[in-house]
Scaffold this motif. Structure first.
Motif, PDB file in Angstrom:
ATOM      1  N   VAL A   1    -102.835  23.204 -31.442  1.00 32.37           N
ATOM      2  CA  VAL A   1    -102.044  23.582 -32.626  1.00 32.37           C
ATOM      3  C   VAL A   1    -102.851  23.269 -33.887  1.00 32.37           C
ATOM      4  CG1 VAL A   1     -99.965  23.089 -33.988  1.00 32.37           C
ATOM      5  CG2 VAL A   1     -99.801  23.274 -31.494  1.00 32.37           C
TER       6      VAL A   1
ATOM      7  N   THR B   1    -104.276  26.186 -36.499  1.00 35.04           N
ATOM      8  CA  THR B   1    -103.740  26.216 -37.871  1.00 35.04           C
ATOM      9  C   THR B   1    -104.874  26.007 -38.881  1.00 35.04           C
ATOM     10  OG1 THR B   1    -103.059  23.908 -37.570  1.00 35.04           O
ATOM     11  CG2 THR B   1    -101.348  25.555 -37.398  1.00 35.04           C
TER      12      THR B   1
ATOM     13  N   GLU C   1     -99.649  29.993 -38.131  1.00 35.58           N
ATOM     14  CA  GLU C   1     -98.998  29.082 -39.096  1.00 35.58           C
ATOM     15  C   GLU C   1     -98.269  27.991 -38.319  1.00 35.58           C
ATOM     16  OE1 GLU C   1     -96.555  31.020 -41.993  1.00 35.58           O
ATOM     17  OE2 GLU C   1     -98.178  32.388 -42.584  1.00 35.58           O
ATOM     18  N   LYS C   2     -97.653  28.404 -37.196  1.00 39.91           N
ATOM     19  CA  LYS C   2     -96.993  27.459 -36.290  1.00 39.91           C
ATOM     20  C   LYS C   2     -96.938  28.101 -34.907  1.00 39.91           C
ATOM     21  CE  LYS C   2     -92.296  29.029 -37.102  1.00 39.91           C
ATOM     22  NZ  LYS C   2     -90.905  28.676 -37.275  1.00 39.91           N
TER      23      LYS C   2
END
Length: 274
Positions: free
Chosen positions: A257, A261, A267-268
């Motif tokens: 993650v 990012t 973004e998520k």
């Protein structure tokens, strides 16, 4: 499977559920009974990478019992044998002086082979152009045709045979099949291709069944049928039992993650892990 069949004394019937980088097969498995009779062989990509970028019909860290990881994927950054770049350092130096000139191909955006090149670019402050292809073979054809300069690939057959020159490998440890080629970690880049080939069962499996299966797969790794396949495809055999592999996936999720990012690829996460 031949070795595991011998140890378990049971035939293993292979059913191919192709598509979605293994997510189709994992989706089917997530709805199966956790009795140990239905398991799936898939890479960690269907758990740690694809669900971050698109929605999948399961919870990556909750829908399965990770049983056993039996091999690591080996990938590398390669050029043509007559390329002016004899080392990763030479390639990076050229890219620094010539922003946007180097074109590199991969089998797809968000793949470890793409990420490793972007991690290098981020650390070195360079800009090169990523061109995703439908598979490593197409990227290598473009490289040999002079349409791109570099390929970051998980298909090492041409590098091993000398048809392409490897500048670095993306494995955690040096790769015997390409001796003398430095790893990304040795070159000072804090990233390697941690994609693993593994066996999964549905969530909620009986611990005794898990033990029977992981013990059988552990023995099968040392047997001739698997060793032959590993050598043929440039895999790095390993033995990571259920508890250790589960812990690896739990630890890797937030790390993936963070890197995606940071590289502005997401973004998520598109899928919640649980």
């Amino acid at each position: 499977s031949a070795g595991a069949e011998q140890i378990l004394g049971q035939p293993i019937v292979m059913v191919t559920k192709a598509g979605g980088g293994g997510t189709v097969g994992l989706g089917v498995l997530s709805n199966d009974k956790p009795d140990g009779y239905t398991v799936a062989a898939a890479t960690s990509t269907g758990i740690l990478r694809i669900p971050l970028r698109r929605k999948v019909p399961y919870k990556p860290l909750a829908s399965f019992t990770p049983l056993f990881a039996y091999a690591a994927v080996a990938s590398a950054t390669v050029v043509k044998p007559d390329s002016p770049f004899k080392s990763m350092k030479e390639l990076v130096e050229y890219a620094k002086k010539n922003p946007g000139k180097i074109k590199y191909g991969t089998a797809g955006a968000g793949s470890p082979m793409h990420l490793v090149m972007e991690v290098i670019a981020m650390k070195e402050g360079i800009k090169w152009i990523h061109i995703p292809f439908k598979g490593s073979a197409k990227a290598e054809t473009a490289l040999l045709g002079g349409h791109i300069d570099v390929v970051s690939t998980g298909d090492l057959a041409k590098a091993i045979s000398g048809q392409l020159r490897a500048l670095c490998v993306h494995t955690k440890e040096p790769l015997g099949l390409l001796s003398g080629v430095p790893t990304t970690l040795e070159l000072g880049y804090n990233y390697y291709n941690d994609t693993l080939f593994a066996i999964y069962g549905p969530a909620g499996m009986d611990p005794q069944v898990v033990k029977t299966l992981e013990d059988a797969f552990e023995k099968a790794v040392d047997m001739a049928p698997f060793q032959k396949v590993a050598k043929q495809f440039g895999l790095v055999p390993m033995k990571m039992k259920s508890a250790e592999y589960t812990a690896f996936l739990e630890k890797s999720w937030p790390e993936q993650v963070e890197i995606l990012t940071k590289l502005k690829l997401i973004e998520k996460p598109a899928t919640e892990p649980r």
